[in-house]
Design a protein around this motif. Structure first.
Motif, short mmCIF file in Angstrom:
data_model
loop_
_atom_site.label_atom_id
_atom_site.label_comp_id
_atom_site.label_asym_id
_atom_site.label_seq_id
_atom_site.Cartn_x
_atom_site.Cartn_y
_atom_site.Cartn_z
N VAL A 261 0.86 -1.18 0.00
CA VAL A 261 0.00 0.00 0.00
C VAL A 261 0.90 1.23 0.00
CG1 VAL A 261 -1.74 1.32 1.28
CG2 VAL A 261 -1.85 -1.19 1.24
N GLY A 262 0.51 2.26 -0.72
CA GLY A 262 1.32 3.47 -0.76
C GLY A 262 0.49 4.70 -1.01
N PHE A 263 1.03 5.84 -0.64
CA PHE A 263 0.36 7.11 -0.88
C PHE A 263 0.80 7.68 -2.23
CE2 PHE A 263 0.04 6.89 3.76
CZ PHE A 263 -1.29 7.24 3.93
N LEU A 264 -0.17 8.17 -2.98
CA LEU A 264 0.09 8.84 -4.25
C LEU A 264 -0.74 10.11 -4.33
CD1 LEU A 264 -0.08 5.87 -6.80
CD2 LEU A 264 1.98 7.12 -6.12
N PRO A 265 -0.24 11.12 -5.05
CA PRO A 265 -1.09 12.28 -5.31
C PRO A 265 -2.34 11.83 -6.06
CG PRO A 265 1.20 12.75 -5.88
CD PRO A 265 1.12 11.28 -5.62
N GLN A 266 -3.48 12.35 -5.65
CA GLN A 266 -4.74 11.93 -6.26
C GLN A 266 -4.76 12.20 -7.75
OE1 GLN A 266 -7.42 13.95 -7.54
NE2 GLN A 266 -8.69 12.14 -7.91
#
Length: 321
Positions: A261-266
């Motif tokens: 799981v990772g964070f990305l700019p929307q």
């Protein structure tokens, strides 16, 4: 055959007093070549920027070394590396060309015409963010001042900041995780980030009702080496075994393995979500925003071109954030 630098390793019995260097048009040309080589990271890499061959670049650097009587760099199998004198000449050349640009800007301002190079650094992978005012600002500058030459550099945060500090870039547009005293900051917009997983991950087909922040903490999150964001600790647990990445695209690649799981700019993830490759995980609960700012070097004179660029971005230089 010996050159004036052939015996540079043998110290003279007494100090050699050189006459002050009187810069000519040729010296300016050679210094520009040297500056381009340094910023490209070597002779070969500078060929495209200078649009000349390797032999010509090598000769011009040798001519400059002979002209100023200093060995500026080493090149060969060990790679390209500046000498101590080369570093000094490079920094001085940045200041020299900045002064020339400032002189030219002041004259053009008196003539009510903007000319010169607008060298701007922007963080990579932001073209898809419709909230960014950069493209519209560049369009406006071009339409109103067609003699301005754009020099746009997309790279990582530390490279943009370094370029502004060293004077290679007049401005940067970057995410702000913590402010540094070397810069003045001006608010532009905010970038929203969300947590994502990909096809093959255990959470990809999970119902929203079965998903919570605590459940997310049981899964492996990608550690973003380029972004120290306090809000991430509310949603993820990182340790020394966590996968890591240094760019947005690298994060997306790891997410697409279906194992992380990772964070990305929307805005960046939107196309991947539309193709069914990624899924946002409870974006109503799991999200954070990162401010994007225009950064300028602290305590420097703002040229007319920089002022015009800031104005096109909708920034008031009298009110730093």
């Amino acid at each position: 055959m010996e050159t004036p630098l052939s015996n540079s390793g043998n110290p003279s019995p007494r100090p050699v007093h050189r006459a002050p260097l009187a810069l000519s048009g040729l010296d300016f040309k050679l210094l520009k070549v040297f500056k381009a080589v340094v910023e490209a990271g070597g002779f070969s890499a500078a060929q495209n920027e200078l649009n000349v061959g390797l032999a010509a670049i090598s000769k011009q650097i040798s001519d400059l070394e002979i002209r100023i009587g200093m060995r500026l760099c080493t090149r060969g199998r060990e790679g390209f590396c500046l000498t101590e004198e080369g570093t000094l000449v490079y920094q001085a050349s940045i200041e020299l060309f900045a002064s020339v640009d400032n002189f030219r800007d002041r004259l053009s301002c008196a003539q009510n015409e903007l000319i010169g190079d607008l060298s701007v650094g922007v963080i990579d992978n932001t073209i898809s963010d419709e909230r960014s005012p950069l493209v519209a600002a560049l369009r406006r500058i071009h339409d109103e001042s067609p003699k301005v030459r754009f020099r746009l550099h997309a790279s990582q945060l530390d490279e943009v900041e370094r370029g502004v500090v060293e004077g290679r870039l007049v401005a940067g547009i970057v995410p702000v995780y913590q402010k540094r005293e070397e810069f003045d900051y001006f608010n532009l917009y905010e970038e929203r980030s969300e947590a994502y997983c990909a096809v093959g991950h255990a959470l990809f087909n999970a119902a929203d009702t079965d998903m919570s922040v605590d459940i997310l903490k049981d899964h492996q999150f990608i550690n973003h080496r380029y972004a120290i964001h306090r809000d991430k600790a509310n949603f993820a647990v990182y340790d020394s075994d966590s996968a890591s990445a240094s760019q947005v695209e690298a994060v997306a690649m790891l997410i697409k393995t279906g194992r992380f799981v990772g964070f990305l700019p929307q805005h960046y993830a939107a196309a991947l979500v539309a193709r069914g490759e990624l899924r946002a995980l409870r974006p109503d609960l799991i999200n954070f925003s990162t401010p994007f700012n225009l950064i300028l070097r602290h305590n420097t004179v703002r040229s007319p071109l920089v002022k015009a660029f800031a104005n096109a971005l909708g920034v008031d230089l009298k009110n730093p954030s």
